[in-house]
Structures are given as structure tokens and as C-alpha cells.
Design a protein around this motif. Structure first.
Motif, PDB file in Angstrom:
ATOM      1  N   ALA A  65       0.844  -1.200   0.000  1.00 23.01           N
ATOM      2  CA  ALA A  65       0.000   0.000   0.000  1.00 23.01           C
ATOM      3  C   ALA A  65       0.880   1.251   0.000  1.00 23.01           C
ATOM      4  O   ALA A  65       2.062   1.194   0.336  1.00 23.01           O
ATOM      5  CB  ALA A  65      -0.905  -0.006   1.225  1.00 23.01           C
ATOM      6  N   LYS A  66       0.270   2.374  -0.390  1.00 21.99           N
ATOM      7  CA  LYS A  66       1.002   3.654  -0.419  1.00 21.99           C
ATOM      8  C   LYS A  66       1.623   3.966   0.936  1.00 21.99           C
ATOM      9  O   LYS A  66       1.020   3.726   1.971  1.00 21.99           O
ATOM     10  CB  LYS A  66       0.040   4.788  -0.789  1.00 21.99           C
TER      11      LYS A  66
ATOM     12  N   GLU B 255      -5.661  -6.878   4.731  1.00 20.71           N
ATOM     13  CA  GLU B 255      -4.595  -5.873   4.795  1.00 20.71           C
ATOM     14  C   GLU B 255      -5.137  -4.574   5.420  1.00 20.71           C
ATOM     15  O   GLU B 255      -4.423  -3.882   6.137  1.00 20.71           O
ATOM     16  CB  GLU B 255      -4.059  -5.605   3.379  1.00 20.71           C
ATOM     17  N   SER B 256      -6.410  -4.283   5.117  1.00 21.14           N
ATOM     18  CA  SER B 256      -7.019  -3.064   5.659  1.00 21.14           C
ATOM     19  C   SER B 256      -7.249  -3.179   7.160  1.00 21.14           C
ATOM     20  O   SER B 256      -7.247  -2.180   7.868  1.00 21.14           O
ATOM     21  CB  SER B 256      -8.359  -2.782   4.974  1.00 21.14           C
ATOM     22  N   LEU B 326      -8.448  -4.086  -8.104  1.00 16.00           N
ATOM     23  CA  LEU B 326      -8.431  -3.679  -6.707  1.00 16.00           C
ATOM     24  C   LEU B 326      -6.985  -3.511  -6.265  1.00 16.00           C
ATOM     25  O   LEU B 326      -6.088  -4.168  -6.785  1.00 16.00           O
ATOM     26  CB  LEU B 326      -9.095  -4.745  -5.834  1.00 16.00           C
ATOM     27  N   THR B 327      -6.773  -2.614  -5.334  1.00 13.54           N
ATOM     28  CA  THR B 327      -5.446  -2.435  -4.738  1.00 13.54           C
ATOM     29  C   THR B 327      -5.664  -2.270  -3.237  1.00 13.54           C
ATOM     30  O   THR B 327      -6.780  -1.960  -2.802  1.00 13.54           O
ATOM     31  CB  THR B 327      -4.754  -1.162  -5.266  1.00 13.54           C
ATOM     32  N   PRO B 328      -4.607  -2.435  -2.442  1.00 12.81           N
ATOM     33  CA  PRO B 328      -4.789  -2.187  -1.003  1.00 12.81           C
ATOM     34  C   PRO B 328      -5.273  -0.760  -0.759  1.00 12.81           C
ATOM     35  O   PRO B 328      -6.030  -0.514   0.177  1.00 12.81           O
ATOM     36  CB  PRO B 328      -3.405  -2.439  -0.410  1.00 12.81           C
ATOM     37  N   ASP B 329      -4.882   0.167  -1.635  1.00 14.39           N
ATOM     38  CA  ASP B 329      -5.252   1.569  -1.423  1.00 14.39           C
ATOM     39  C   ASP B 329      -6.719   1.844  -1.727  1.00 14.39           C
ATOM     40  O   ASP B 329      -7.391   2.527  -0.958  1.00 14.39           O
ATOM     41  CB  ASP B 329      -4.351   2.482  -2.273  1.00 14.39           C
ATOM     42  N   ASN B 330      -7.233   1.305  -2.849  1.00 23.02           N
ATOM     43  CA  ASN B 330      -8.643   1.615  -3.115  1.00 23.02           C
ATOM     44  C   ASN B 330      -9.589   0.850  -2.189  1.00 23.02           C
ATOM     45  O   ASN B 330     -10.706   1.290  -1.934  1.00 23.02           O
ATOM     46  CB  ASN B 330      -9.012   1.525  -4.613  1.00 23.02           C
ATOM     47  N   ALA B 340      -1.312   5.399   4.705  1.00 23.32           N
ATOM     48  CA  ALA B 340      -0.183   5.862   5.511  1.00 23.32           C
ATOM     49  C   ALA B 340       0.345   7.170   4.916  1.00 23.32           C
ATOM     50  O   ALA B 340       0.203   7.408   3.714  1.00 23.32           O
ATOM     51  CB  ALA B 340       0.908   4.802   5.499  1.00 23.32           C
ATOM     52  N   PRO B 341       0.948   8.040   5.758  1.00 19.24           N
ATOM     53  CA  PRO B 341       1.505   9.282   5.203  1.00 19.24           C
ATOM     54  C   PRO B 341       2.545   8.956   4.133  1.00 19.24           C
ATOM     55  O   PRO B 341       3.327   8.015   4.293  1.00 19.24           O
ATOM     56  CB  PRO B 341       2.168   9.956   6.415  1.00 19.24           C
ATOM     57  N   HIS B 342       2.511   9.702   3.052  1.00 21.88           N
ATOM     58  CA  HIS B 342       3.460   9.422   1.964  1.00 21.88           C
ATOM     59  C   HIS B 342       3.749  10.679   1.166  1.00 21.88           C
ATOM     60  O   HIS B 342       3.040  11.676   1.272  1.00 21.88           O
ATOM     61  CB  HIS B 342       2.911   8.331   1.045  1.00 21.88           C
ATOM     62  N   LEU B 343       4.799  10.607   0.378  1.00 23.24           N
ATOM     63  CA  LEU B 343       5.206  11.741  -0.453  1.00 23.24           C
ATOM     64  C   LEU B 343       4.312  11.843  -1.680  1.00 23.24           C
ATOM     65  O   LEU B 343       3.662  10.876  -2.073  1.00 23.24           O
ATOM     66  CB  LEU B 343       6.663  11.554  -0.904  1.00 23.24           C
ATOM     67  N   ASP B 344       4.292  13.036  -2.275  1.00 21.31           N
ATOM     68  CA  ASP B 344       3.544  13.222  -3.520  1.00 21.31           C
ATOM     69  C   ASP B 344       4.290  12.561  -4.663  1.00 21.31           C
ATOM     70  O   ASP B 344       5.456  12.216  -4.549  1.00 21.31           O
ATOM     71  CB  ASP B 344       3.406  14.721  -3.826  1.00 21.31           C
TER      72      ASP B 344
END
Lengths: 196, 540
Positions: A65-66, B255-256, B326-330, B340-344
Motif C-alpha cells: 500500500a502507499k 490488509e485493511s 483492486l489495490t490495497p489503497d482503493n 499511511a503518510p506518503h510523499l507526492d
């Protein structure tokens, strides 16, 4: 422990052999692993990446994940930046320094270098030059792995053992070259890491 | 006699299914290569037990011949596996849908790898619609271990209900590695004929009886889904919402919620949908979120077209993206959870599309064709599925269409019928034998005013260099189909032959009728692979 790694580069550069060695080392230590690969069309010179997840606990998702990747290992500097949003805020980027230019609109290298320089934990290593200097031209990816060893927090002896296992069928001289490559990469990283 | 051998091995989802099939006692695997399904057959081809048992595993010409061959093997009581990518099922559909009518004798599993997000495909069709349409059971593993276990279960299920079973996998599981533990190795089936031989003759009078039986079987298939160990209802304390997680979606759900999902969860890995469990869930919760990779198959069935008493969230409501995998993010976002906090995203990142390899014969062929066609402003080039589809991208920009396997020749003929000239078809060698030959026969029979280029690189290159069914036979095939030998040319696509090739191309475009030009030069990748293999062969 958990270790999420993004391996990336250009199709054909050989990111999967790095993944195979890390995977073997993790398996040998009794850890869980999941490794999502890219097969098919992108392997023809397109951008490719592999999500390699290692954990002492069972792993659910095949994809990272991101903001969760602990390390990005890239065989190409622009490709390292492509996955920036995946990197955890205290993650590491270990990247080959030389660009692989197979597209007409490859950005100005100064831009790429300056963006990499702004990040807090980066190792840029000219694996091609090191490989050439030490006459191990086919071991660039293992030099990169050596440079990533500390950031990965993986046991160096275990990585050596996995290199022996995986290259064994190619003969002792290939094993020796790759062990040398691993050592060269680690040595470089000791003296050239940026940590702000 | 079955032998016990339990060990942990690191395999792709595809390889896990392949190994499960070997251990389930298959006597043959039939397939045409296609990403993301290719590794299944390759794994069986390279497996020592498969070699010892002489499991049939030669690549087929296309998915239809593969499906029918597997059905024939099943007829003899043996277990058969068919493997293809999702769009391959369109090609095999006639055989697949009718195999539900004949039924299976030996266990018959049709493994189809879908490609949501279209990593290497022209659409993201969801094969679960096909199995529902054909009224056969579907299994959909969520992990590599389950891929190994579920294919064994699928063979047993196929024999128990007398139907083929579809195994659906998506790209992410197909191409992701994890360790699996293997279990019992079963023997192959003995040769035995079907109990009811009449059932295999689909004459209308027999078909009508058989169709009724197939419809009646659906109730039993629902019970099979309810009893299946691969479907699980996991109760949760928070009844605001229930979650349905199909196949690999279950992993993104876990995972979520690493410490466990608070909502009741119905994990689905076997279809048809079991109404009873769904009814239990919907009676307990306020709304249901459906997580499924691919198209909204379960979601649409739950919603129907009328108002439902319960809110169903998913791809149709925009809770998840309507297209793409599907992805862990969507999935996180669907639950309203934060990433999680992340860079652009970095700036100055250029796209890096795949490209033809340096030294590729297709490149020379397209360069020559482009030059010739500059003299014909109305020319159109109908291309096909393979590496040479990359001729669409700059710098070549050489083609005007790519639709489905074989469509180059047939579309060029239709366009020629419509008055287009020059109407050029570009097709690869493997695609030509897959689905181009019949179209060429049509075109030859009317001497269509068109030019066909069979770009022959002596392999099935895009999927990694599998043997191509027509190698060394193309001139004979074309002439056998009735092509005038005077309009059949073989050339070697190298820069040094450029002038000769251009002259032939121009001459045949100017000829009013059908011509075939075969530029033939081995795939560069294959050349490298062959060189690598040679010393190993010597050592053995």
C-alpha cells in the motif's frame, strides 16, 4: 518484523534476480514472503516493478500500500522516483545512478538528480561503472543489492549463502563474481549514503 | 496408490494451480499462451512428475482446440486441464458453453486468468459471467496456497457434479509468489467411458432433456457452494455493514484490518452464489460492501434492477473505482480508512511504454511498409495481437487497428469490400495459425484486393517464446488455402534487404487481388534464449 520492498527498473534489466535472492534469504530464515511480479507486455522495455513483502507474520496483500515501502531498490534513477508515493516517510531509496534512455522524452537528468538529492535517505550508486572497473559487467544488479543490504537490514552472510544457492548451477566463477559484486556494493554504501 | 510428500515451496499463483493440477492426477493440459496465464502450462511442461507420467502438455493452436481436446480427454474418464487468458475464453466459448451440456466424465477444469487493469490485454472482461452463463461452478482462489488446494477440489467437484468447473484467477495472484505446502499426490484416472453416452450427442431432442437436467443441477451447485470449505462466513461485532470479499479481494480486506475486520465477512471462493448465506448476512446488517476484482458480478446480482431493501456498495456506487483492479489503497479508501503518510508523486516522470526490441524483425517490416505507404495516402493497416501491436507507438505509428486474434485479415478484407485501397493486414505467425487461416480462406475465395503480411519470427514472442504451431508451414498453408503462388513472397526483414522488400510490397499492393508477403526472421529474444540454452544442453 515486516519489510516491504519495491524493486523497479526497465523491462529486461533483471530486477527479478534481485528479488529471487532476497526471497531465498527470507525463506531460509523462516520468514513469510509474497512477491508480485510483472510479466507480459511491459517486459519489452517498459517500466516494471515487483512488490516484495517479507514478514514474521502471515502476509495478506500481494501488493504494497502507499506509504508502506521500507526500501525502493531501482536499477534506474527515474524509475526509483516513479514509486515515490509508495515509500514510507522514513524509507530508503537505493538506485543505480545511470539513466536508461529508451524513450524520446526522458527528462533532464539534473531534474532527476535534484529530486533524489532532496530525499532524506538515498544511495545513488553507479553500478555500471563499478562493474566495469572490476570486470564483472553482468553483476550490476548484485552490486545494487549489496548497496541495499544495510537499508534492508538483512543478514549479509545469509545473502551470500543465497547467492551461492541461486548461482550454483552457473558454476563457481559466476558465484565468485556475484559475491564480489555484493561486497563492492556494500562497501560503496558504507561511504556514500545520504542521511539527513 | 497415493504418496505423501509435504514440503514448502515458493511459487507463483499460476504455478501453485499447475502443481495442484498435477497432484490432482491430470493426464493432460491444453492451452494457448496468453498473459497472465502462460506460466501454468510452462510449469507443467517442466515438472518432473508430469514428465514421468507423460502428461500431455504440448501447446495448442488456439483456445478452442484446447478446450475441445480437454473435453475429449475428459470423455475417456481422464482428468483434463485447459488454461487460457480471459479473452481466450471468447475463442473457446462455443466449446466451453456446450461442455456444460455434454457434462464432464473425467474431471475437467477450465482455468482462466482475467486481467483487470489490462496490464497485457485489450479488455477487462470478467470470466465469472461466462460460467454463470454456461451454468457451471466457479472457484476463485484468494492466495497461492488456496490456488493449489482449490484446483484439487475443483477436479473432485467436477466429477461429483459431472460438469466442467471454471477456475478464475486474476493477474495479481497469477503473477505473485508465496510459499505453499503441498499435500497428497493422486494417481491419474483409469480409462472409462461416460455413464450416459447419449448425453454427448447434442441433438436437439437430447439437448432439451440435458438442458433441463443442467437447470435442475443448479440447486445442487448452490449447496456445493454452501458446503465449500473455501467459502467462509466470519461473524463480526459491528453490524453497520457486512463485507463480501471475492477471491483475492479477501487479502486486501485483511490488509485493511490487520487486527481483524470488525464487520461480518463473507469470503467467497466458490460460485454459484449461495443465497442462504447472503440472506443471513443481509438480514443482520444495514448495508453490504462488495469487494471483487474485475467487473461488478456479485454486486449486480445482489442489486438486481429494482430497489433492494438493503444498500449495496461497490463498484456501481463509486465506493470502489468502476474500472481497474483492486489495490490495497482503493480498498482502504472504500472503508474510509486513511492511507499511511506518503510523499507526492515526483515531477518530471516520463511514461515508459513497452517497445519493440532493438534488432526486431517486426521493426524492419514496419519501417519498409511505412515508406511504401507514403505513396498511398488512403492506405490503412489492420494489425493484430502480438509484439507487433507495439508498431502502433511512435516512432513507427504504423497501424490503424488491433482488435482480437485474427481480426487483421478479416477486417482488411471487409475494408477492401468497402472500397479501401491499399488494405493491408499485418499478423504474426502464431496469431495467423490461431485465428488467421480461416479468414485468409474467405479472402482467397473472393480474391479480395488486399495485401496480407505474415510477420514470421518463428515463435510466440510476446508471451515468452513458446513454439509457434505453423513454423515452416506458412507457404504450404497459404497455397493449400488456394493462394496463387505468384503472389506469395518470402523476404528476410533486414536493413540490407530494404529496397527489395519495398519493391515487392509496392508490386503486391498495386496488384488487384490478394497477396501474401512473409517477412521471416527469428525473434531477437528467442535468439538470445536459444544461445543461453545451448551450453546447458552440452553439459547434460
Amino acid at each position: 518484523m515486516k519489510l516491504d520492498i519495491i524493486l523497479c527498473g526497465v523491462g529486461g534489466q533483471g530486477i527479478l534476480s534481485i528479488a529471487t535472492i532476497i526471497g531465498d534469504a527470507a525463506m531460509a530464515q523462516g520468514l513469510y514472503i509474497k512477491q508480485a511480479e510483472v510479466h507480459g507486455m511491459s517486459q519489452r522495455g517498459g517500466d516494471v516493478h515487483s512488490d516484495l513483502r517479507i514478514s514474521s507474520q502471515p502476509i495478506a496483500s500481494d501488493l504494497i500500500a502507499k506509504g508502506q515501502a521500507d526500501v525502493i531498490i531501482s536499477l534506474e534513477p527515474m524509475e526509483a522516483l516513479r514509486y515515490l508515493p509508495m515509500l514510507s516517510l522514513d524509507g530508503w531509496i537505493i538506485t543505480a545512478a545511470a539513466p536508461f534512455v529508451n524513450i524520446p522524452d526522458y527528462p533532464d537528468m539534473k531534474e532527476i538528480d535534484s529530486q533524489l538529492a532532496q530525499l532524506s535517505q538515498v544511495i545513488r550508486i553507479d553500478v555500471t561503472a563499478i562493474a566495469k572497473e572490476h570486470q564483472i559487467p553482468r553483476c550490476t544488479n548484485i552490486i545494487l543489492l549489496g548497496a541495499a543490504q544495510e537499508a534492508l537490514g538483512m543478514d549479509y552472510t545469509q545473502l551470500e549463502m543465497s547467492i551461492r544457492t541461486i548461482f550454483a548451477r552457473k558454476g563457481e566463477s559466476v558465484v565468485a563474481m556475484n559475491l564480489r559484486a555484493l561486497a563492492l556494493g556494500r562497501e560503496y554504501a558504507k561511504h556514500h549514503q545520504t542521511r539527513k | 496408490m497415493s504418496q505423501n510428500q509435504t514440503k514448502k515451496i515458493l511459487v507463483l499463483g499460476n504455478e501453485a494451480a499447475a502443481l495442484g493440477a498435477i497432484h490432482a492426477g491430470i493426464s493432460g493440459v491444453y492451452a494457448y499462451p496468453g498473459t497472465p496465464s502462460t506460466e501454468v502450462t510452462e510449469y507443467i511442461q517442466g515438472h518432473p512428475l508430469a514428465a514421468r507420467r507423460q502428461i500431455k502438455s504440448t501447446w495448442c493452436t488456439n483456445e478452442k482446440t484446447a478446450m475441445e481436446t480437454a473435453l475429449g480427454l475428459s470423455y475417456t474418464g481422464k482428468r483434463a486441464l485447459v488454461v487460457m487468458k480471459h479473452v481466450g475464453l471468447n475463442v473457446a466459448a462455443d466449446a466451453f458453453v456446450n461442455s456444460a451440456m455434454t457434462g464432464a466424465n473425467g474431471g475437467l477444469v477450465v482455468m482462466v486468468c482475467d486481467d483487470p487493469s489490462m496490464h497485457s490485454s485489450q479488455n477487462e472482461q470478467d470470466s465469472r459471467f461466462y460460467s454463470k452463463f454456461a451454468m457451471v461452478p466457479t472457484v476463485e482462489p484468494s492466495s497461492q496456497q488456496e490456488a493449489y488446494d482449490i484446483i484439487k477440489h475443483a477436479f473432485d467437484l467436477s466429477e461429483r457434479v459431472g460438469l466442467p468447473v471454471l477456475l478464475r484467477m486474476t493477474t495479481r495472484l497469477a503473477h505473485s509468489r508465496a510459499a505453499i505446502t503441498t499435500s497428497d499426490v493422486r494417481d491419474e484416472n483409469d480409462f472409462h467411458f461416460p455413464e450416459n453416452p447419449q448425453q454427448w450427442i447434442l441433438l436437439p431432442a437430447i439437448s432439451r432433456k440435458r438442458y433441463k437436467k443442467l437447470v435442475d443441477l443448479q440447486f445442487e451447485l448452490g449447496i456445493e457452494s454452501r458446503k465449500s470449505l473455501f467459502n467462509q462466513y466470519i461473524n463480526g461485532s459491528d453490524k453497520h455493514m457486512g463485507v463480501i470479499a471475492c477471491g483475492i479481494a479477501y487479502n486486501y480486506l485483511m490488509e485493511s484490518y490487520p487486527d481483524g475486520c470488525p464487520y461480518p465477512v463473507y469470503k467467497i471462493s466458490q460460485y454459484p452464489l449461495d443465497r442462504t448465506v447472503l440472506a443471513t448476512m443481509t438480514s443482520e446488517v444495514d448495508k453490504v460492501l462488495v469487494l471483487e476484482d474485475g467487473q461488478p458480478f456479485v454486486e449486480e446480482q445482489l442489486v438486481g434492477i429494482m430497489d433492494t431493501p438493503i444498500t449495496v456498495l461497490g463498484r456501481l456506487t463509486g465506493t470502489l473505482p468502476r474500472t481497474g483492479e483492486l489495490t490495497p489503497d482503493n480498498v482502504l479508501a472504500a472503508f474510509g480508512l486513511e492511507t499511511a503518510p506518503h510523499l507526492d508523486e515526483a515531477s518530471h516522470i516520463a511514461n515508459r511504454p513497452p517497445a519493440l526490441c532493438t534488432g526486431c524483425g517486426h521493426f524492419d517490416m514496419y519501417s519498409d511498409l511505412n515508406e511504401v505507404l507514403t505513396q498511398y495516402p488512403s492506405a490503412k493497416v489492420f494489425s493484430d495481437i502480438g509484439c507487433y501491436t507495439l508498431g502502433a507507438l511512435p516512432p513507427l505509428r504504423a497501424i490503424d487497428s488491433c482488435v482480437d486474434m485474427g481480426a487483421s485479415i478479416t477486417m482488411a478484407r471487409g475494408a477492401a469490400d468497402g472500397g479501401l485501397h491499399p488494405s493491408v493486414a499485418v499478423i504474426g505467425d502464431s496469431t495467423f495459425t490461431h485465428s488467421g487461416m480461416t479468414g485468409l480462406l474467405d479472402a482467397i475465395n473472393v480474391n479480395a484486393n488486399m495485401t496480407v503480411i505474415i510477420s514470421d519470427n518463428l515463435t510466440t514472442a510476446m508471451t515468452g517464446g513458446q513454439p509457434s504451431a505453423g513454423t515452416n508451414k506458412f507457404e504450404a498453408i497459404c497455397q493449400g488455402l488456394g493462394l496463387d503462388a505468384a503472389h506469395l513472397h518470402v523476404v528476410v526483414p533486414l536493413p540490407k534487404n530494404r529496397e527489395e522488400i519495398k519493391r515487392i510490397m509496392k508490386q503486391e499492393i498495386d496488384y488487384h487481388g490478394l497477396s501474401v508477403i512473409i517477412p521471416r526472421r527469428e525473434c531477437i529474444q528467442q535468439l538470445v534464449r536459444n544461445k543461453k540454452q545451448q551450453p546447458t544442453t552440452k553439459n547434460q
